[in-house]
Write a protein that holds these residues in place. Structure first.
Motif, PDB file in Angstrom:
ATOM      1  N   ALA B  64     -24.231 -13.372  -4.158  1.00 23.56           N
ATOM      2  CA  ALA B  64     -24.095 -11.963  -5.014  1.00 23.56           C
ATOM      3  C   ALA B  64     -22.680 -11.511  -4.767  1.00 23.56           C
ATOM      4  CB  ALA B  64     -25.094 -10.926  -4.575  1.00 23.56           C
ATOM      5  N   GLN B  65     -22.206 -10.545  -5.671  1.00 23.00           N
ATOM      6  CA  GLN B  65     -21.190  -9.667  -5.584  1.00 23.00           C
ATOM      7  C   GLN B  65     -21.285  -8.465  -5.169  1.00 23.00           C
ATOM      8  OE1 GLN B  65     -20.250 -10.710  -9.611  1.00 23.00           O
ATOM      9  NE2 GLN B  65     -19.358 -12.688  -9.034  1.00 23.00           N
ATOM     10  N   VAL B  66     -20.103  -8.011  -4.656  1.00 23.48           N
ATOM     11  CA  VAL B  66     -20.113  -6.407  -4.527  1.00 23.48           C
ATOM     12  C   VAL B  66     -19.064  -5.661  -5.106  1.00 23.48           C
ATOM     13  CG1 VAL B  66     -19.728  -4.548  -2.567  1.00 23.48           C
ATOM     14  CG2 VAL B  66     -21.223  -6.683  -2.254  1.00 23.48           C
ATOM     15  N   LEU B  67     -19.442  -4.638  -6.033  1.00 26.63           N
ATOM     16  CA  LEU B  67     -18.471  -3.822  -6.571  1.00 26.63           C
ATOM     17  C   LEU B  67     -18.381  -2.599  -5.656  1.00 26.63           C
ATOM     18  CD1 LEU B  67     -19.761  -3.988 -10.154  1.00 26.63           C
ATOM     19  CD2 LEU B  67     -18.398  -5.429  -9.069  1.00 26.63           C
ATOM     20  N   VAL B  68     -17.048  -1.876  -5.632  1.00 27.67           N
ATOM     21  CA  VAL B  68     -16.901  -0.716  -4.841  1.00 27.67           C
ATOM     22  C   VAL B  68     -16.772   0.323  -5.969  1.00 27.67           C
ATOM     23  CG1 VAL B  68     -15.523   0.631  -3.208  1.00 27.67           C
ATOM     24  CG2 VAL B  68     -16.195  -1.946  -2.753  1.00 27.67           C
ATOM     25  N   ALA B  69     -17.126   1.469  -5.886  1.00 29.32           N
ATOM     26  CA  ALA B  69     -16.965   2.571  -6.805  1.00 29.32           C
ATOM     27  C   ALA B  69     -16.098   3.387  -6.276  1.00 29.32           C
ATOM     28  CB  ALA B  69     -18.280   3.290  -7.125  1.00 29.32           C
ATOM     29  N   LEU B  70     -14.832   3.526  -7.011  1.00 25.74           N
ATOM     30  CA  LEU B  70     -13.965   4.630  -6.344  1.00 25.74           C
ATOM     31  C   LEU B  70     -13.974   5.598  -7.696  1.00 25.74           C
ATOM     32  CD1 LEU B  70     -11.267   2.169  -5.053  1.00 25.74           C
ATOM     33  CD2 LEU B  70     -13.256   3.465  -3.594  1.00 25.74           C
ATOM     34  N   ASN B  71     -14.858   6.338  -7.909  1.00 19.56           N
ATOM     35  CA  ASN B  71     -14.968   6.877  -9.145  1.00 19.56           C
ATOM     36  C   ASN B  71     -15.046   8.421  -9.443  1.00 19.56           C
ATOM     37  OD1 ASN B  71     -17.518   6.899  -8.020  1.00 19.56           O
ATOM     38  ND2 ASN B  71     -18.625   6.583  -9.939  1.00 19.56           N
ATOM     39  N   THR B  72     -14.233   8.937  -8.385  1.00 17.30           N
ATOM     40  CA  THR B  72     -13.934  10.329  -8.533  1.00 17.30           C
ATOM     41  C   THR B  72     -12.414  10.479  -8.936  1.00 17.30           C
ATOM     42  OG1 THR B  72     -13.529  10.491  -6.153  1.00 17.30           O
ATOM     43  CG2 THR B  72     -15.734  11.438  -6.855  1.00 17.30           C
ATOM     44  N   TYR B  73     -11.985  11.740  -9.160  1.00 13.75           N
ATOM     45  CA  TYR B  73     -10.617  11.986  -9.590  1.00 13.75           C
ATOM     46  C   TYR B  73     -10.070  12.349  -8.358  1.00 13.75           C
ATOM     47  CZ  TYR B  73     -12.197  11.226 -14.405  1.00 13.75           C
ATOM     48  OH  TYR B  73     -12.781  10.780 -15.609  1.00 13.75           O
ATOM     49  N   PRO B  74      -8.852  11.644  -8.209  1.00 17.82           N
ATOM     50  CA  PRO B  74      -8.128  12.067  -6.714  1.00 17.82           C
ATOM     51  C   PRO B  74      -7.632  13.481  -6.797  1.00 17.82           C
ATOM     52  CG  PRO B  74      -7.677   9.773  -7.283  1.00 17.82           C
ATOM     53  CD  PRO B  74      -8.522  10.412  -8.494  1.00 17.82           C
ATOM     54  N   GLU B  75      -7.701  13.888  -5.727  1.00 17.19           N
ATOM     55  CA  GLU B  75      -7.138  15.440  -5.551  1.00 17.19           C
ATOM     56  C   GLU B  75      -5.686  15.389  -5.693  1.00 17.19           C
ATOM     57  OE1 GLU B  75      -7.938  16.993  -1.833  1.00 17.19           O
ATOM     58  OE2 GLU B  75      -7.187  19.117  -2.054  1.00 17.19           O
ATOM     59  N   ALA B  76      -4.942  16.541  -6.378  1.00 21.47           N
ATOM     60  CA  ALA B  76      -3.610  16.471  -6.695  1.00 21.47           C
ATOM     61  C   ALA B  76      -3.121  16.949  -5.261  1.00 21.47           C
ATOM     62  CB  ALA B  76      -3.239  17.357  -7.564  1.00 21.47           C
ATOM     63  N   GLY B  77      -2.151  16.104  -4.848  1.00 20.94           N
ATOM     64  CA  GLY B  77      -1.279  16.361  -3.542  1.00 20.94           C
ATOM     65  C   GLY B  77      -2.005  15.345  -2.462  1.00 20.94           C
ATOM     66  N   ASN B  78      -2.971  14.704  -2.871  1.00 25.13           N
ATOM     67  CA  ASN B  78      -3.788  14.219  -1.670  1.00 25.13           C
ATOM     68  C   ASN B  78      -4.326  12.900  -2.168  1.00 25.13           C
ATOM     69  OD1 ASN B  78      -4.944  13.690   0.746  1.00 25.13           O
ATOM     70  ND2 ASN B  78      -6.762  14.696   0.189  1.00 25.13           N
TER      71      ASN B  78
END
Lengths: 303, 330
Positions: B64-78
């Motif tokens: 099987a495979q693993v997907l990583v969710a990075l699905n928020t919107y990065p904070e400005a300045g950070n």
């Protein structure tokens, strides 16, 4: 003054006559720099006022206002996509993209980005600027710290909504139709009954939200008139006033008077409160709080 | 582009859930790091770097495979936590990164071009022009479709795009266009886009008012229940509100998605992968739902009727909907 007052697109379903008269009066009397024009919420409304648009644009331009055409926020059907594409490919007009589909049609030439495209940080800002965005109206939920960080790196003009009910969500479903027991396809345009949106209360009877077709808005009216100085300090100089059925010329003049230092904030808040018939104000997002909150309004202005 | 076999993409909020999903027949498992970089940023949930490394090893050892969710919107300045998450997920061998933010997509495409990029549902790309933009600009290989499209619309869409599509078939259901909803932050100050949470438990209260139980989110009453009813969780868009003097579940009933009956149609519509929602769920739930959908997906692939899911014990008392897949929902 280095501040710019802009008029957002009418988000509600107004009759063609009301729509035209509203813009003619704004053209003639309101101290506005840019006027955004066009249907953002529901593609079914557009045919009713579309015939008025050329005359409205001409009147606004003749009055020295810059006209920008806004595109739909939620683009699902082929017809909606064609509508957006046609607008984006028109010669000699500036278009505000409210969906990535519009961005795709507009990249490579000057355009503006509306608040329904998610620009939350410098990375996405840079991509949009590189593709030709010259003016970006930021999402309403961004706090001051984010606005400040964005303004530090922005080459495009940045705008925030300073007045009007806040757009909070869009859906494939029409809640106006649903509230009337109708389907979206046979909605009978019931959203026209509510020129400022339909109030939605909690079961306790507290006012909470407002329904505008497929869009859900705040019950409160965003009001950053008390934050105008601070906004300019952090580098935001464009302020969007979102149209309501109240006297928007007076609203615009009130903002202008405060920006020019001709009116105290307290007096202005009171005036806007009268103009909006006592609809509560909110500014919570700016302070990183609940969007419904009105920081300082009660303590300072008794509202 | 009719698919022969539907890929089953399953949620994991813990290492135990990941193993349960793999054991139950998941082709792919998706998960997130334990911070605001993903849209299920709940206390006690998600993966440390070490846990993800072990999870990926376990999945790979079982095909099987693993997907990583990075699905928020990065904070400005950070941006650092999001950029680090891209680097770490790529270093650890994630099969793909699921992202919504344009800036983060640009970062990943430039810095880690060899790690596949999937477009999160939180980007709400609901039409071919938008999807093609993400493909052309960031070489996105797959798009998770927002829950606003009917099956015929999905079929038409697939004919106009060259990337894979993944659709939700089971679990919690957003009724608003995902990634374009700030209802939660309006009431609580915490939003899916910024904080990775919706209607967070930290802002939930239940008030006993004698003959009724009231559920609140922040300052607002979301629902009320008689003593004989079970008081549901006050997810804002599943609440009961009053418009035109009439109380109703205006946005959506307290219901969850079950599109099992549409699997053959979704396959015919050219969909590549089926997604099950629920990274906040325990391993027993995951094991049962994944096993049921494994059977259903295999049946669809073999042109056999979809067998009963047998999930009554976990959905009992809960209404189900096929959501926007059915035009009548609108």
């Amino acid at each position: 003054m280095n501040a710019h007052l802009n008029l957002g697109p009418v988000l509600f379903n107004w009759s063609a006559d009301t729509f035209r008269d509203f813009y003619f009066r704004m053209a003639d009397e309101a101290p506005l720099e840019t006027v955004f024009l066009g249907e953002v919420v529901c593609s079914k409304r557009e045919p009713f006022f579309a015939p008025e648009l050329p005359a409205i644009a001409e009147r606004l331009t003749a009055a020295g206002k810059k006209v920008v055409f806004s595109t739909l926020a939620l683009v699902m059907t082929k017809r909606e996509r064609d509508m957006v594409q046609q607008l984006c490919e028109m010669d000699g007009v500036i278009v505000e993209a409210n969906d990535i589909s519009a961005v795709s049609y507009l990249q490579g030439r000057p355009h503006t980005i509306g608040p329904f495209v998610n620009i939350y940080n410098e990375g996405s800002l840079a991509v949009m600027e590189k593709q030709g965005a010259t003016h970006i109206s930021l999402p309403g939920e961004l706090p001051r710290s984010s606005l400040q960080a964005l303004a530090k790196t922005a080459k495009a003009d940045l705008e925030v909504q300073a007045f009007g009910r806040q757009p909070l969500a869009v859906s494939a479903r029409c809640y106006h139709a649903r509230s009337h027991g109708l389907a979206k396809d046979s909605c009978q345009y019931v959203c026209a009954k509510d020129p400022d949106g339909m109030d939605l209360d909690t079961l306790d009877g507290d006012a909470f939200l407002a329904v505008n077709g497929i869009q859900t808005m705040s019950y409160t009216c965003a009001n950053l008139i008390g934050e105008l100085d601070d906004l300019q300090t952090i580098g935001i100089h464009h302020f969007r006033l979102s149209p309501h059925s109240c006297d928007m010329v007076d609203v615009t003049k009130t903002f202008e008077a405060v920006l020019k230092g001709q009116m105290e904030t307290g007096e202005a808040v009171e005036k806007l409160n009268d103009l909006m018939d006592g609809l509560p104000f909110s500014n919570g997002y700016y302070y990183g709080q609940e969007g419904a909150k009105a920081k300082g309004m009660v303590e300072e202005f008794g509202l | 582009m009719k698919t022969q076999k539907l890929e089953l993409v399953c949620p994991a909020g813990t290492p135990a859930a990941l193993r349960a999903a793999v054991d139950a027949g998941a082709d792919t498992v998706y998960c997130g790091f334990r911070d605001a970089t993903n849209a299920r940023n709940f206390p006690g949930l998600n993966f440390s770097r070490d846990e993800l490394a072990s999870g990926i090893d376990y999945a790979k050892a079982h095909g099987a495979q693993v997907l990583v969710a990075l699905n928020t919107y990065p904070e400005a300045g950070n941006p650092a936590p999001w950029h680090q998450a891209v680097e770490d997920a790529a270093d650890l061998g994630a099969h793909a990164l699921i992202m919504a933010d344009i800036g983060l997509l640009a970062y990943a495409a430039e810095k880690r071009p060899d790690t596949r990029r999937h477009l999160s549902v939180q980007a709400s790309a609901s039409n071919p022009a938008a999807i093609n933009y993400y493909q052309e600009t960031f070489d996105v290989k797959r798009v998770v479709l927002p829950r606003v499209l009917t099956v015929p619309e999905i079929k038409a869409l697939n004919q106009e795009i060259d990337v894979e599509t993944e659709v939700f078939v089971f679990g919690g259901l957003c009724v608003m266009a995902e990634g374009r909803c700030s209802l939660s932050s309006y009431a609580t100050g915490q939003s899916p886009n910024i904080n990775g949470v919706c209607s967070p438990a930290s802002h939930v209260r239940y008030e006993d008012k004698g003959n009724k139980m009231v559920s609140k989110l922040g300052d607002f009453t979301i629902n009320q229940f008689s003593q004989s009813e079970a008081a549901g969780y006050p997810t804002l868009c599943k609440g009961r509100f009053v418009t035109q003097d009439k109380a109703s579940y205006l946005f959506e009933d307290p219901t969850s998605l079950n599109a099992a009956e549409f699997l053959p149609d979704l396959m015919e519509a050219g969909v590549t992968a089926l997604k099950i929602e629920g990274r906040q769920r325990g391993k027993a739930y995951i094991a049962q739902v994944v096993a049921a959908f494994r059977k259903a997906a295999d049946a669809a692939a073999n042109n056999q009727p979809i067998p009963p899911l047998g999930l009554e014990n976990i959905t009992e008392g809960q209404r189900e909907t096929t959501g926007a897949y059915n035009k009548r929902w609108q």
